[in-house]
Structure formats: structure tokens, C-alpha cells
Design an enzyme around this catalytic site. Sequence first.
Site, mmCIF file in Angstrom:
data_model
loop_
_atom_site.group_PDB
_atom_site.id
_atom_site.type_symbol
_atom_site.label_atom_id
_atom_site.label_comp_id
_atom_site.label_asym_id
_atom_site.label_seq_id
_atom_site.Cartn_x
_atom_site.Cartn_y
_atom_site.Cartn_z
ATOM 1 N N GLY A 127 3.592 32.331 15.186
ATOM 2 C CA GLY A 127 3.775 33.777 15.228
ATOM 3 C C GLY A 127 3.130 34.436 14.025
ATOM 4 O O GLY A 127 2.160 33.919 13.464
ATOM 5 N N SER A 128 3.705 35.551 13.621
ATOM 6 C CA SER A 128 3.067 36.388 12.605
ATOM 7 C C SER A 128 3.241 35.821 11.189
ATOM 8 O O SER A 128 4.184 35.076 10.907
ATOM 9 C CB SER A 128 3.667 37.794 12.663
ATOM 10 O OG SER A 128 5.047 37.716 12.394
ATOM 11 N N VAL A 142 6.770 36.886 9.532
ATOM 12 C CA VAL A 142 7.948 36.082 9.876
ATOM 13 C C VAL A 142 7.771 34.662 9.337
ATOM 14 O O VAL A 142 8.709 34.062 8.799
ATOM 15 C CB VAL A 142 8.205 36.090 11.404
ATOM 16 C CG1 VAL A 142 9.379 35.188 11.748
ATOM 17 C CG2 VAL A 142 8.465 37.514 11.888
ATOM 18 N N GLY A 143 6.540 34.143 9.423
ATOM 19 C CA GLY A 143 6.266 32.808 8.900
ATOM 20 C C GLY A 143 6.613 32.715 7.412
ATOM 21 O O GLY A 143 7.200 31.733 6.950
ATOM 22 N N GLU A 168 2.312 27.954 12.417
ATOM 23 C CA GLU A 168 1.009 28.293 13.002
ATOM 24 C C GLU A 168 0.948 29.808 13.018
ATOM 25 O O GLU A 168 1.620 30.453 13.843
ATOM 26 C CB GLU A 168 0.905 27.750 14.433
ATOM 27 C CG GLU A 168 0.667 26.267 14.518
ATOM 28 C CD GLU A 168 -0.762 25.873 14.163
ATOM 29 O OE1 GLU A 168 -1.683 26.704 14.308
ATOM 30 O OE2 GLU A 168 -0.940 24.742 13.718
ATOM 31 N N CYS A 219 -4.442 34.511 18.368
ATOM 32 C CA CYS A 219 -4.518 34.194 16.938
ATOM 33 C C CYS A 219 -5.932 33.829 16.526
ATOM 34 O O CYS A 219 -6.266 33.893 15.353
ATOM 35 C CB CYS A 219 -3.584 33.035 16.613
ATOM 36 S SG CYS A 219 -3.910 31.572 17.593
HETATM 37 P P1 NAD Z 1 6.213 37.408 15.744
HETATM 38 O O1 NAD Z 1 6.221 36.664 14.463
HETATM 39 O O2 NAD Z 1 6.692 38.796 15.756
HETATM 40 O O3 NAD Z 1 7.052 36.640 16.843
HETATM 41 C C1 NAD Z 1 6.852 35.265 17.113
HETATM 42 C C2 NAD Z 1 8.189 34.644 17.449
HETATM 43 O O4 NAD Z 1 9.028 34.752 16.309
HETATM 44 C C3 NAD Z 1 8.939 35.327 18.595
HETATM 45 O O5 NAD Z 1 9.615 34.351 19.362
HETATM 46 C C4 NAD Z 1 9.948 36.198 17.867
HETATM 47 O O6 NAD Z 1 11.105 36.445 18.614
HETATM 48 C C5 NAD Z 1 10.266 35.329 16.673
HETATM 49 N N1 NAD Z 1 10.780 36.083 15.525
HETATM 50 C C6 NAD Z 1 10.562 37.376 15.203
HETATM 51 N N2 NAD Z 1 11.258 37.686 14.094
HETATM 52 C C7 NAD Z 1 11.915 36.573 13.708
HETATM 53 C C8 NAD Z 1 12.782 36.254 12.635
HETATM 54 N N3 NAD Z 1 13.110 37.151 11.730
HETATM 55 N N4 NAD Z 1 13.247 34.998 12.549
HETATM 56 C C9 NAD Z 1 12.901 34.051 13.428
HETATM 57 N N5 NAD Z 1 12.110 34.296 14.483
HETATM 58 C C10 NAD Z 1 11.600 35.542 14.614
HETATM 59 O O7 NAD Z 1 4.705 37.305 16.269
HETATM 60 P P2 NAD Z 1 4.132 37.861 17.635
HETATM 61 O O8 NAD Z 1 3.914 39.312 17.473
HETATM 62 O O9 NAD Z 1 4.902 37.386 18.794
HETATM 63 O O10 NAD Z 1 2.752 37.070 17.698
HETATM 64 C C11 NAD Z 1 1.615 37.539 17.110
HETATM 65 C C12 NAD Z 1 1.263 36.747 15.884
HETATM 66 O O11 NAD Z 1 1.297 35.353 16.163
HETATM 67 C C13 NAD Z 1 -0.142 37.029 15.428
HETATM 68 O O12 NAD Z 1 -0.159 37.134 14.034
HETATM 69 C C14 NAD Z 1 -0.908 35.802 15.889
HETATM 70 O O13 NAD Z 1 -2.072 35.558 15.152
HETATM 71 C C15 NAD Z 1 0.095 34.735 15.736
HETATM 72 N N6 NAD Z 1 -0.205 33.590 16.590
HETATM 73 C C16 NAD Z 1 -0.590 32.423 16.013
HETATM 74 C C17 NAD Z 1 -0.939 31.336 16.817
HETATM 75 C C18 NAD Z 1 -1.385 30.030 16.206
HETATM 76 O O14 NAD Z 1 -1.469 29.025 16.926
HETATM 77 N N7 NAD Z 1 -1.702 29.979 14.931
HETATM 78 C C19 NAD Z 1 -0.865 31.450 18.201
HETATM 79 C C20 NAD Z 1 -0.460 32.664 18.750
HETATM 80 C C21 NAD Z 1 -0.104 33.722 17.932
#
Ligand code: NAD
Length: 478
Positions: free
Chosen positions: A231-232, A235-236, A253, A287
Site C-alpha cells: 500500500g501507500s 501507512v507503510g 511493498e 505502483c
Molecule cells: P493504502 O495504504 O491507503 O491502503 C492499503 C491497505 O492498507 C488497505 O487495505 C487499507 O485498508 C490498509 N490501511 C489503510 N490505513 C491503514 C492503517 N492505518 N493501518 C493498517 N492498514 C491500513 O494504499 P492504497 O491507496 O490502497 O494503495 C495505493 C498505494 O499502494 C500506492 O502508493 C501504490 O504505489 C501502493 N502499491 C504498491 C504496490 C507494490 O507492490 N509495491 C502494489 C500496489 C499498490
Amino acid sequence: MPSHPGDGRLYIDGEFVAAASRRSGVVEEKATGREIGRYALGAAEDVDRAVAAARAAQSGWAGLAAPERGRYVRELGRYLEDRFGELVEQSMRETGGVRAKAEDEVGTSVRQLALSAVQVSENAGEILPPYKAGKLSLSRVVPLGVLGLITPWNYPMNLAMRAVAPGLAFGNTVVLKPAELTPVIGGQVLAEAAEHVGLPRGVLNVVTGEGPEAGWALARHQGVDMLDFTGSREVGLAISRAAAGELRDIRLELGGSNAFVVLDDADVELAADCAMVASLEFQGQTCISASRHIVQRAVADAYVEAVVRRAAALKVGDPFDAGNALGPLISRAQLDRLHRTIVEPSLAMGARLVTGGTYEGLFYRPTVLTGVTPRMPAFREEVFGPVIPVTVVDTEEEAVALTNGLPMLMNSVFTRDLIRGLSVAERLAAGEVHVNDAHARHGAENQMPGFTRRQWIGLQRTPLNLPDWATAPATDES
Ligand code: NAD
């Protein structure tokens, strides 16, 4: 009670259950805003139960023979394959992607399951050169234990599968928290598959819910042996800070600002073809989407003309209409982020809008910005939308330095000279670089780690090779 995806229940310990809160949210078709199902709003209490179920199931699951686990994994793949058409349409509705994108997502998931089912029956260890004479040293692959998975909405099924498939195959059990925008294709469908193939209870658990509730509870859970988050960066980073304080194992990731470098001897028509895929496939919401186009001055005008000619001709609309190359953005929040925090401020700082920059509902026109400088958000931020920001540089060195100045996942380099392309690729700090190609089409999913660790084993042959002081003195009888 039988279940169907989208009926708003969690899958814990082999049963479909309501969230402890009894609350559920709406699953929307992104192109129309129509309600197409509900998802349970799980939270900490549900995560506790799911982790406990996964923990209880883990040793029994790991204790099955590898071919038996492989059989379950293969059957999960067969279940998805049998429902391929239906799942593709579910993905199109939930993510807003066109048919080819959804076919890729479901197809990759099926392939990943087939691959993991085979990998688990391959060589499970090595014999190592022993440290001292008379010993036999082995290293064998063992599961990590309970995996927590948090996944995003853009390729919800295969981004879950790249961890679920090898994770299960190698003897881990799993608690999956899919993104709230795609809870069915990213989670509930997998729960239904698990039930259909009779996966032992507790081996795969799916807890849908909001990120800050279900997600954060899973991310912090002490019963999880490794948390895998996709994810983002924001959050990461929060997960990483929390884990550092507790010495917990995590794998992240995340996103980045990927560069698409066009050198002065590039075939600009080829580069422009690839740019459509790199920046606009799935509305630029992957991503690995190209976020910055760094172009040498000698070909900049020709490249921009070639890109604009293509982008302006693309149709945007309902993904179920085969004439449309782009569907809707995933949400109003993503659209606002793209338009208000990236496009508008970059224009205010002097970027030029050559095409696009408008939207209707969630449908954003493919957009090309020129005159983008490294200070602008269109350069600095992960664009994550159908926008092509073009930055002109004079030299190859400048292109390399600018590219390496920001975090990234994947870059592309365009040049007619393959050796030059390889030499530039070697200097780029991305995990993956393509020369004269657009995107991840190189089977990288096969390289994902198998969610195992190495366990070194030492065996002692007799006579013992131990220091004299450790050896028992001979007895009178001997
Ligand atoms: P996000 O971080 O908002 O959400 C991803 C996941 O995290 C969701 O399931 C969400 O519910 C969960 N989440 C949100 N807040 C959280 C918290 N405080 N604690 C724990 N979990 C939480 O990201 P998004 O908007 O869904 O995805 C977009 C981002 O993901 C972009 O930055 C993209 O580049 C990245 N991404 C990376 C890859 C990779 O393989 N590197 C693949 C796809 C997307």
C-alpha cells in the site's frame, strides 16, 4: 449458512460470520456508483479471533505433506479458473479497470497458485559444508507461522495471491485484510474458494474492514509472525515505526515516483506507445506506473507530440464498453488528490497543460503536462492517475541524477543503443528497470519470496568431534 461473495461477512476459522460490531459497508461499482454488495466492518475483536484461528491451525497445516498442501493450493487455482469470466467482471466492477486489466489480475492469480503448488514440492533444503570434520549440516525451508496480509485496491486479487499462494503452500496460515474499496474480489472471493475446496479451518481467514480499524489491529497484532503490507508509503511508514518499537517482522511493498527516461537517440514513437501503458494502464493507478517522464531536449518536442497524439485519442468511460481504454478512478478521494494536490498546484507553478486536465464524475481525461520542474508536485509525488508529466533535461547524467533523486520501484529507459540502455539501467536505483519496454511483463511475481525462512540443522556423527574438556572421562569399566 451458505455464503456468496458480497454478503457482508467475515471468514474466520472456516465459517462465514458477521463482524462483532454487526456493522457493514457498501461495495460500489466504481463506474456507476451502484451498490453491488456489502462487506463486514471487522475490527480488533474480529482480528483477534482470526489470528487465534490461524495460530491454532498452523502446526497441523504445516504438518501435512507438501504434496497435500500443494493439492489444496492447486484446487484453489482450479476454483478461480472455473469462475474466470465471473471474477473478471467482479474485478471490473469493483476496481473500475477495463477487461484486459481484470483478466491480467485474475489470470496472474491462477498462475501464482499453480506455481506455488509446484514450488512447494521442489528441493526443500541444502546440505552445507560442515564446520568441522565428522558432522553433517543441513538447511531446510520452514514456514514463518501466521502471516498477516494487508492489501490495496488496485490489483486486489493478485496482490493478495502473491502472498497467499506461497504462504499457504509452504505451511503458513493467513489472516487477510483486503482494501475496503475492493473487499469482494480482494478477499471474500478467496474465502469462498477456501470453503469450496475444503481448506482446513483456520488456514485462511479473511477480515474485511477499514484500514485504521481492522488493518491497524492486524498490523500491530502480537500473534502474527510476519506482516506483509502492500500500500501507500504513509501507512507503510506508520507500520514500520510501530514494528520497530516491538521488534516485529514486517515486509512492505510501497509506492514511489517511477521514472520513464527517454534519451536523445530513442525511437520516440516506440517510447510513446510504451508511455501509454506505463502511465495510463488502469488509469495510472498502479505502483509501477510511470510517474515522471524525463526526456532529453533533442527529442522532447517529438516525444510530447507523439504522446499527446495518442493520449488525446483515448476513450474514457465504463470499462464494460470495449471501446474505452480507461475507466473511472477508484474514488473521489483519489481524484481530488490527483487534481487538487498534483495537477492544479503544478499548473500554478508554471507547468503547461497540453491535453486533458478535465474530468466528469470519476472519469479523468488522459493528461499531459510539460515544463514540469523537479520542485513541482507532478514531479515529486507519486502521480497515481492518468497524468504524464514531462521534464526536459540536457544530458544523460542529468536524467540519471534526477531519476535517482526520489524513491521508486521501476524505471524504463528508451534508446536505440542497447548497450547505452543497459549502462543507464545499471546506474538507476530502481528494483526493476526496463530498456525499451513499458511495464512489469517479465514474470516478476515468480520471484516473490516464498514466506519461509532457512533453518540450519547440525547433525553430529560419531565419534564425537568435541573439545577434550567437554568429553566425559573414561569410566573404569571402559
Ligand atoms: P493504502 O495504504 O491507503 O491502503 C492499503 C491497505 O492498507 C488497505 O487495505 C487499507 O485498508 C490498509 N490501511 C489503510 N490505513 C491503514 C492503517 N492505518 N493501518 C493498517 N492498514 C491500513 O494504499 P492504497 O491507496 O490502497 O494503495 C495505493 C498505494 O499502494 C500506492 O502508493 C501504490 O504505489 C501502493 N502499491 C504498491 C504496490 C507494490 O507492490 N509495491 C502494489 C500496489 C499498490
